[in-house]
Scaffold this motif. Sequence first.
Motif, PDB file in Angstrom:
ATOM      1  N   TYR A   1       2.811  12.535   1.812  1.00 20.82           N
ATOM      2  CA  TYR A   1       3.252  11.318   2.504  1.00 20.82           C
ATOM      3  C   TYR A   1       2.422  11.047   3.749  1.00 20.82           C
ATOM      4  O   TYR A   1       1.967   9.918   3.979  1.00 20.82           O
ATOM      5  CB  TYR A   1       4.725  11.423   2.876  1.00 20.82           C
TER       6      TYR A   1
ATOM      7  N   TYR B   1       0.831  -1.202   0.000  1.00 22.13           N
ATOM      8  CA  TYR B   1       0.000   0.000   0.000  1.00 22.13           C
ATOM      9  C   TYR B   1       0.864   1.251   0.000  1.00 22.13           C
ATOM     10  O   TYR B   1       0.604   2.197  -0.745  1.00 22.13           O
ATOM     11  CB  TYR B   1      -0.917   0.014   1.224  1.00 22.13           C
ATOM     12  N   GLU B   2       1.894   1.247   0.850  1.00 19.76           N
ATOM     13  CA  GLU B   2       2.738   2.441   0.930  1.00 19.76           C
ATOM     14  C   GLU B   2       3.599   2.594  -0.317  1.00 19.76           C
ATOM     15  O   GLU B   2       3.867   3.713  -0.762  1.00 19.76           O
ATOM     16  CB  GLU B   2       3.608   2.408   2.186  1.00 19.76           C
TER      17      GLU B   2
ATOM     18  N   ALA C   1       2.067   9.647  -5.033  1.00 23.91           N
ATOM     19  CA  ALA C   1       2.348  10.950  -4.424  1.00 23.91           C
ATOM     20  C   ALA C   1       3.518  11.630  -5.120  1.00 23.91           C
ATOM     21  O   ALA C   1       3.509  12.850  -5.340  1.00 23.91           O
ATOM     22  CB  ALA C   1       2.639  10.781  -2.936  1.00 23.91           C
TER      23      ALA C   1
ATOM     24  N   TRP D   1       1.194   4.106  -2.847  1.00 24.48           N
ATOM     25  CA  TRP D   1       0.835   5.464  -2.444  1.00 24.48           C
ATOM     26  C   TRP D   1       1.995   6.428  -2.696  1.00 24.48           C
ATOM     27  O   TRP D   1       1.809   7.528  -3.232  1.00 24.48           O
ATOM     28  CB  TRP D   1       0.429   5.502  -0.978  1.00 24.48           C
ATOM     29  N   ASN D   2       3.195   6.024  -2.316  1.00 22.62           N
ATOM     30  CA  ASN D   2       4.352   6.914  -2.452  1.00 22.62           C
ATOM     31  C   ASN D   2       4.667   7.211  -3.912  1.00 22.62           C
ATOM     32  O   ASN D   2       5.039   8.334  -4.255  1.00 22.62           O
ATOM     33  CB  ASN D   2       5.569   6.307  -1.752  1.00 22.62           C
TER      34      ASN D   2
ATOM     35  N   GLY E   1      -1.093   9.544   3.319  1.00 23.19           N
ATOM     36  CA  GLY E   1      -1.119   8.101   3.127  1.00 23.19           C
ATOM     37  C   GLY E   1      -0.656   7.339   4.347  1.00 23.19           C
ATOM     38  O   GLY E   1      -1.257   6.324   4.729  1.00 23.19           O
ATOM     39  N   ARG E   2       0.395   7.837   4.977  1.00 17.61           N
ATOM     40  CA  ARG E   2       0.946   7.128   6.142  1.00 17.61           C
ATOM     41  C   ARG E   2      -0.086   7.027   7.261  1.00 17.61           C
ATOM     42  O   ARG E   2      -0.143   6.030   7.983  1.00 17.61           O
ATOM     43  CB  ARG E   2       2.204   7.841   6.643  1.00 17.61           C
TER      44      ARG E   2
ATOM     45  N   ILE F   1      -2.598   4.142   6.434  1.00 18.96           N
ATOM     46  CA  ILE F   1      -1.880   2.867   6.375  1.00 18.96           C
ATOM     47  C   ILE F   1      -1.440   2.449   7.774  1.00 18.96           C
ATOM     48  O   ILE F   1      -1.505   1.264   8.141  1.00 18.96           O
ATOM     49  CB  ILE F   1      -0.670   2.974   5.427  1.00 18.96           C
TER      50      ILE F   1
END
Length: 292
Positions: free
Chosen positions: A225, A191-192, A199, A195-196, A228-229, A232
């Motif tokens: 960041y 997921y990260e 982003a 997402w990153n 999303g963080r 998550i």
Amino acid sequence: MIPALATIVPLTIPSPDQGTWYLGPVPLRGYALAIILGIVVAVWLSERRWVARGGTAGDIQDLAIWAVPFGLVGGRLYHVATDYARYFGEGENPVTALYVWRGGLGVWGAIAFGALGVMIGARLKGIRLLPVLDAIAPTVLVAQAIGRWGNWFNQELFGKPTDLPWALEIDPAHRPVGYLDQTTFHPTFLYEFLWNLAAFALVVWLDRRLRLGHGRVVALYVMAYTAGRGWIEMLRIDDVQLSDVGGLRFNVWTSIVLFVLAAAYFAWSSWRHPGREETVHTDGRVREASHP
């Protein structure tokens, strides 16, 4: 049809059966390789963005000599400080705090100390700090995205149990107490990662379109960041100190606070310093810049 498809295509993500390989007596660890690859790609992308911004080729590589070791030390210090019982609790061996290859680099410590390294290097080279940080900031998202695959190799920092088609298989030895009877979990590393990368694309696009300067790209990076963080982090089940403050994990609160501060800085900087810096050097010399 779907059951037949399931016999051909597995509906879960397997974890590696090992995270370390040996080249003779030299261990090659998946976690370290992911971190190194992320750094290399980020330096390459930062160099391109910096030259396009008006900087000199090779500057970013010189700054990396300061930023990378500072960032690694800062990341480890942050991790140990926020999960101290794992290393200094009863029955634990404090020496294991030095075992970086086992995982454990706190992103905010790495960013803070890495920025300090950039500050030192930039001062020595006569480079203005905010322009170079704006050039580097989006590429950190790529480094973080690639680095998250190190968690996959270590089978760590995964999320709650799930039976979704993209669920991550975790070996019994890596499952926390209370989840030993579960087999598949949310792949928060994936997921990260996704997402990153998204982003990164968004921040670079906004930088091109709006010609941002004076630290506003850094602020956008922090906002993208942390957005999303935050969600998550809510999925994760790893046990850390300061893990439940007011019903939220410590890193969720950190994300909220930093998002608000970054948004406030973005608004203030847009009002106080519209546009982009005309020079990226402290002596005022100007080189023609292209689009980043």
